[in-house]
Motif scaffolding. Structure first.
Motif, PDB file in Angstrom:
ATOM      1  N   ARG B   9       0.781  -1.142  -0.075  1.00 57.03           N
ATOM      2  CA  ARG B   9      -0.019   0.040   0.076  1.00 57.03           C
ATOM      3  C   ARG B   9       1.048   1.272  -0.069  1.00 57.03           C
ATOM      4  O   ARG B   9       0.559   2.233  -0.594  1.00 57.03           O
ATOM      5  N   SER B  31      -9.093  -9.017 -17.397  1.00 51.02           N
ATOM      6  CA  SER B  31      -8.557  -7.691 -17.793  1.00 51.02           C
ATOM      7  C   SER B  31      -7.912  -6.771 -16.548  1.00 51.02           C
ATOM      8  O   SER B  31      -8.835  -6.623 -15.541  1.00 51.02           O
ATOM      9  N   TYR B  35      -3.039   2.523 -13.722  1.00 51.46           N
ATOM     10  CA  TYR B  35      -3.102   3.894 -13.854  1.00 51.46           C
ATOM     11  C   TYR B  35      -2.163   4.534 -12.736  1.00 51.46           C
ATOM     12  O   TYR B  35      -1.983   3.942 -11.781  1.00 51.46           O
ATOM     13  N   GLN B  37      -1.776   8.102 -10.866  1.00 47.97           N
ATOM     14  CA  GLN B  37      -2.467   9.501 -10.103  1.00 47.97           C
ATOM     15  C   GLN B  37      -1.593  10.328  -9.467  1.00 47.97           C
ATOM     16  O   GLN B  37      -0.744   9.809  -8.626  1.00 47.97           O
ATOM     17  N   LEU B  43      -5.336  11.084 -13.268  1.00 45.94           N
ATOM     18  CA  LEU B  43      -5.188   9.611 -13.438  1.00 45.94           C
ATOM     19  C   LEU B  43      -4.791   9.386 -14.888  1.00 45.94           C
ATOM     20  O   LEU B  43      -5.545  10.086 -16.127  1.00 45.94           O
ATOM     21  N   PHE B  45      -3.423   6.629 -17.942  1.00 45.65           N
ATOM     22  CA  PHE B  45      -3.560   5.172 -18.284  1.00 45.65           C
ATOM     23  C   PHE B  45      -1.933   4.700 -18.587  1.00 45.65           C
ATOM     24  O   PHE B  45      -1.415   5.681 -19.265  1.00 45.65           O
ATOM     25  N   LEU B  88       0.309   7.901  -6.695  1.00 42.77           N
ATOM     26  CA  LEU B  88      -0.589   6.886  -6.272  1.00 42.77           C
ATOM     27  C   LEU B  88      -0.676   6.020  -7.646  1.00 42.77           C
ATOM     28  O   LEU B  88      -1.153   6.495  -8.658  1.00 42.77           O
ATOM     29  N   LEU B  90      -2.659   2.963  -9.264  1.00 44.46           N
ATOM     30  CA  LEU B  90      -3.881   2.267  -9.363  1.00 44.46           C
ATOM     31  C   LEU B  90      -4.200   1.124 -10.135  1.00 44.46           C
ATOM     32  O   LEU B  90      -3.704   1.447 -11.425  1.00 44.46           O
ATOM     33  N   SER B  94     -11.512  -5.491 -14.808  1.00 41.39           N
ATOM     34  CA  SER B  94     -12.723  -5.452 -15.487  1.00 41.39           C
ATOM     35  C   SER B  94     -12.950  -7.064 -16.197  1.00 41.39           C
ATOM     36  O   SER B  94     -12.216  -7.745 -16.243  1.00 41.39           O
ATOM     37  N   GLU B 104     -17.077  -1.262 -16.799  1.00 39.42           N
ATOM     38  CA  GLU B 104     -16.850  -0.863 -15.393  1.00 39.42           C
ATOM     39  C   GLU B 104     -15.597  -1.356 -15.124  1.00 39.42           C
ATOM     40  O   GLU B 104     -15.177  -2.643 -15.246  1.00 39.42           O
ATOM     41  N   LEU B 105     -14.730  -0.318 -14.403  1.00 40.81           N
ATOM     42  CA  LEU B 105     -13.547  -0.520 -13.868  1.00 40.81           C
ATOM     43  C   LEU B 105     -13.566  -0.587 -12.302  1.00 40.81           C
ATOM     44  O   LEU B 105     -14.372   0.196 -11.688  1.00 40.81           O
ATOM     45  N   PHE B 107     -11.490  -0.527  -9.290  1.00 36.87           N
ATOM     46  CA  PHE B 107     -10.049  -0.010  -8.675  1.00 36.87           C
ATOM     47  C   PHE B 107      -9.839  -0.771  -7.324  1.00 36.87           C
ATOM     48  O   PHE B 107     -10.643  -1.087  -6.460  1.00 36.87           O
ATOM     49  N   GLY B 108      -8.559  -0.871  -7.180  1.00 35.07           N
ATOM     50  CA  GLY B 108      -7.790  -1.251  -5.944  1.00 35.07           C
ATOM     51  C   GLY B 108      -7.642  -0.106  -5.089  1.00 35.07           C
ATOM     52  O   GLY B 108      -8.009   1.114  -5.665  1.00 35.07           O
ATOM     53  N   GLU B 109      -7.061   0.034  -3.898  1.00 36.97           N
ATOM     54  CA  GLU B 109      -6.884   0.994  -3.061  1.00 36.97           C
ATOM     55  C   GLU B 109      -5.571   1.874  -3.274  1.00 36.97           C
ATOM     56  O   GLU B 109      -5.587   2.928  -2.992  1.00 36.97           O
ATOM     57  N   ARG B 112       0.874   3.655  -2.969  1.00 37.86           N
ATOM     58  CA  ARG B 112       1.529   5.043  -2.881  1.00 37.86           C
ATOM     59  C   ARG B 112       2.989   4.875  -2.881  1.00 37.86           C
ATOM     60  O   ARG B 112       3.506   4.559  -1.764  1.00 37.86           O
TER      61      ARG B 112
END
Lengths: 112, 116
Positions: B9, B31, B35, B37, B43, B45, B88, B90, B94, B104-105, B107-109, B112
């Motif tokens: 994390r 998939s 990303y 951020q 964000l 890609f 960060l 990410l 999907s 729809e994606l 996302f994980g947390e 960082r």
């Protein structure tokens, strides 16, 4: 190149009012557009998807419109609550294997 | 159903080092996309994998690479770290299977990364 604009200024509204967030884009015609919510230090969470042939989509207190002529999507939260305070991101698909362009997000503050 | 899991994390590295980040997608999702951020760029890609194949890549230098394993888990690697790589990272999974693909994606947390 693709450009997606969201109001970078925070939107401050009173609890119970309707929040309206804007997403404008140029140089592309996406097949669909998505809205996500992101809380500080967390990953974005999917809210709604609207396709190019849909004008409006609703989910509970959320409503999204998609105007492909204006190249604009509006995201509405009715009867807003302090728990709705977060950053809201719009994302456009590139018709290309889950490659999305994200706007920079609009921070919504709902005051009690 | 467990969500997307990213490890670690938080991590701190120094310039010139390399880092590997891991992502376990939602069960059944084939998939995985990554990303970056940052406050300034938002964000962006990085790349997307499906069935162990990179299908798409963003505009990042070759120092950024990734791979996907047969169980759909994915890793990304950044070599020769620079201060500007602090961000960060990410991961999103999907379904991406024909008519079941809603786009729809999930996302994980995020991981960082701080580069000193």
């Amino acid at each position: 190149s693709q450009k997606i604009e969201q109001n970078s200024e925070a939107l401050n509204i009173q609890e119970g009012k309707t929040a309206t967030l804007t997403c404008n884009y140029t140089n592309y015609s996406p097949a669909y557009l998505q809205w996500y919510r992101q809380d500080p230090g967390r990953g974005p969470v999917f809210l709604l998807l609207i396709r190019e042939n849909e004008k409006e989509k609703r989910k509970e207190r959320l409503k999204v419109t998609f105007d492909t002529t204006l190249k604009q999507s509006l995201f509405h939260i009715t009867a807003s609550q302090p728990a709705d305070s977060a950053t809201y991101l719009c994302a456009l698909d590139m018709n290309n294997f889950n490659k999305f362009y994200f706007g920079s997000g609009t921070k919504l503050n709902v005051k009690p | 159903k467990a969500g997307v899991t990213q490890t670690p994390r938080y991590l701190i590295k120094t310039r010139g080092q390399q880092v590997t980040l891991s992502c376990s997608p939602i069960s059944g999702h084939r998939s995985v996309s990554w990303y970056q951020q940052t406050p300034g760029q938002g964000l962006q890609f990085l790349f997307e994998y499906f069935s162990e194949t990179q299908r798409n890549k963003g505009n990042f230098p070759g120092r950024f690479s990734g791979r996907q394993f047969s169980n759909s888990r994915s890793e990304m690697n950044v070599s020769t770290l620079e201060l500007g790589d602090s961000a960060l990272y990410l991961c999103a999974s999907s379904l991406s299977v024909g008519s079941q693909n809603t786009g729809e994606l999930f996302f994980g947390e995020g991981s960082r990364l701080t580069v000193l």
